[in-house]
Design an enzyme around this catalytic site. Structure first.
Site, mmCIF file in Angstrom:
data_model
loop_
_atom_site.group_PDB
_atom_site.id
_atom_site.type_symbol
_atom_site.label_atom_id
_atom_site.label_comp_id
_atom_site.label_asym_id
_atom_site.label_seq_id
_atom_site.Cartn_x
_atom_site.Cartn_y
_atom_site.Cartn_z
ATOM 1 N N HIS A 131 0.839 -1.206 0.000
ATOM 2 C CA HIS A 131 0.000 0.000 0.000
ATOM 3 C C HIS A 131 0.865 1.243 0.000
ATOM 4 O O HIS A 131 2.052 1.214 0.366
ATOM 5 C CB HIS A 131 -0.921 0.016 1.221
ATOM 6 C CG HIS A 131 -0.198 0.158 2.532
ATOM 7 N ND1 HIS A 131 0.530 -0.860 3.103
ATOM 8 C CD2 HIS A 131 -0.081 1.224 3.382
ATOM 9 C CE1 HIS A 131 1.051 -0.449 4.247
ATOM 10 N NE2 HIS A 131 0.706 0.815 4.438
ATOM 11 N N ARG A 296 5.445 6.981 13.410
ATOM 12 C CA ARG A 296 5.521 7.521 12.056
ATOM 13 C C ARG A 296 5.024 8.955 12.034
ATOM 14 O O ARG A 296 4.031 9.292 12.682
ATOM 15 C CB ARG A 296 4.670 6.677 11.096
ATOM 16 C CG ARG A 296 4.829 7.066 9.625
ATOM 17 C CD ARG A 296 3.785 6.371 8.759
ATOM 18 N NE ARG A 296 2.466 6.963 8.963
ATOM 19 C CZ ARG A 296 1.324 6.373 8.600
ATOM 20 N NH1 ARG A 296 1.341 5.176 8.068
ATOM 21 N NH2 ARG A 296 0.169 6.991 8.809
#
Length: 307
Positions: A131, A296
Site C-alpha cells: 500500500h 511515524r
C-alpha cells in the site's frame, strides 16, 4: 514427451511478464552525480539506500536538506542507522519537507502529528499488504518518516517497491490502456477489519471516496508512477465490476516483483524516510509473539495529477 502443459504465451493472463526487466532508477536526461555532504550506500538496483554522516536529531542546513531531497527522489527510500532521535526531533526533521499530517484512525504518540503502531501478541499488525499511505485523501502524503521504538529480536522487516519501475515494465498495451484512467480510493477497506465501526461512520462525511489517476506523474521528477494499491483502491472509474476487478488485480500484482523492491532489517536507532508518491510498502508480520512498536510522521502532499 508431450509439452501441452506449457504456457502458450510468455505473459500469463492476469500475471507478471517474465524475463528481463527495465530497471531505470533516474528520470530520462538526469545524470548520476556524487553526494558531497554524506555517504550513500545503495541497497538495491533502483530503490533504497543507507545514508551515513547525517544526524537526524540535529537541525538540517539548507544544503543538507537539498541533497537529502535529491537522494530521496533518486532512491525513493532512505535509511539512517544509529540515530538518537526523540518523537519531537522526528517531527522537526519531517517538517523540513512540509506541513505534517494527523491520522484519526491510528493511535497518537506524544503529539497528534506522531502516530504509534503498537504490535504485541494480543494486537497483531495489519500493515502486511502492499500500500501507499493515505491515498484516500484528496492530497495523499508526500512522504513518511518511520522509526522503531521497540525492535523485535527476529522479523519485523519492512519492504518498499518502486512504482515507477512497475509502470516502466507494464506491457505497452497495458500502459496505453491505463494512461488517462482514474480509480477510486476509500479508507474503509483498509481500516474496517480493526477499527471501531462508530469511528469509521463518524469520519465517512469527512473523508468521502476520492478519485486519483491510475498513472500519477511525480510532481518533482516527472516520472510516471503506478498509483493504485490493494489497501485503498476499490474500482476503476467507467469500467464494470468484472473488468475493473481484473485490471486492478493485475496492477496490484506488480508491487510483488522482487526486482522493484528493497527489504530493510530494522535495528535499534534506525529510521526510514520514503517518498510516498513513488513507492508502496509492506510491513512483514513475522515477529509474533514479540512486540514491535513504531512511530511515524507523515508529510502533507499534493493532489495527484496524470499525464
Amino acid at each position: 514427451m508431450s509439452i501441452d502443459f506449457l504456457r502458450s504465451s510468455a505473459t500469463p493472463a492476469d500475471g507478471i511478464l517474465e524475463g528481463p526487466r527495465v530497471l531505470r532508477r533516474l528520470p530520462e536526461g538526469v545524470e548520476e552525480r556524487p553526494y558531497e555532504l554524506f555517504t550513500l550506500r545503495p541497497l538495491g538496483r533502483v530503490i533504497g539506500a543507507e545514508i551515513e554522516g547525517v544526524g537526524l536529531g540535529a537541525s538540517l542546513t539548507p544544503r543538507v536538506r537539498e541533497e537529502l531531497n535529491r537522494a530521496l527522489l533518486e532512491w525513493k527510500v532512505l535509511f539512517f542507522r544509529e540515530q538518537k532521535m526523540t518523537s519531537e526531533q522526528q517531527r522537526v526533521f519531517a517538517s523540513h519537507w512540509g506541513a505534517l499530517e494527523t491520522n484519526p484512525f491510528i493511535p497518537q504518540g506524544d503529539n497528534n502529528e506522531v502516530v504509534r503502531f503498537t504490535r504485541t501478541a494480543g494486537m497483531p499488525g495489519y500493515e502486511n499488504i502492499w500500500h501507499a499511505d493515505v491515498t484516500w485523501r484528496p492530497a495523499p502524503a508526500l512522504g513518511s518518516v518511520l522509526r522503531l521504538v521497540e525492535v523485535p529480536p527476529v522479523g519485523g522487516d519492512t519492504m518498499w517497491a518502486d512504482m515507477a519501475a512497475a509502470y516502466d515494465n507494464l506491457p505497452a498495451d497495458v500502459r496505453e490502456r491505463v494512461d488517462g484512467l482514474t480509480a477510486v480510493h476509500d479508507f474503509v477497506p483498509g481500516f474496517e477489519r480493526f477499527t471501531d465501526p462508530d469511528l469509521l461512520a463518524a469520519h465517512r462525511n469527512r473523508f468521502p471516496p476520492v478519485e486519483h489517476p491510475i498513472v500519477r506523474v511525480h510532481p518533482e521528477t516527472g516520472r510516471r508512477t503506478l498509483f493504485v494499491n490493494q489497501a485503498f483502491t476499490t474500482h476503476v472509474v467507467g469500467l464494470g465490476k468484472p473488468e475493473s476487478d481484473r485490471l486492478l488485480r493485475y496492477l496490484f500484482l506488480q508491487a510483488h516483483t522482487p526486482e522493484y523492491q528493497v527489504r530493510f532489517r530494522w535495528t535499534r536507532g534506525a529510521v526510514a524516510f520514503w517518498d510516498n508518491r513513488a513507492t508502496q510498502h509492506y510491513a512483514v508480520n513475522d515477529y509474533h509473539p514479540h512486540n514491535r512498536v513504531a512511530e511515524r510522521v507523515a508529510i502533507v502532499g499534493d493532489r495527484p495529477f496524470g499525464a
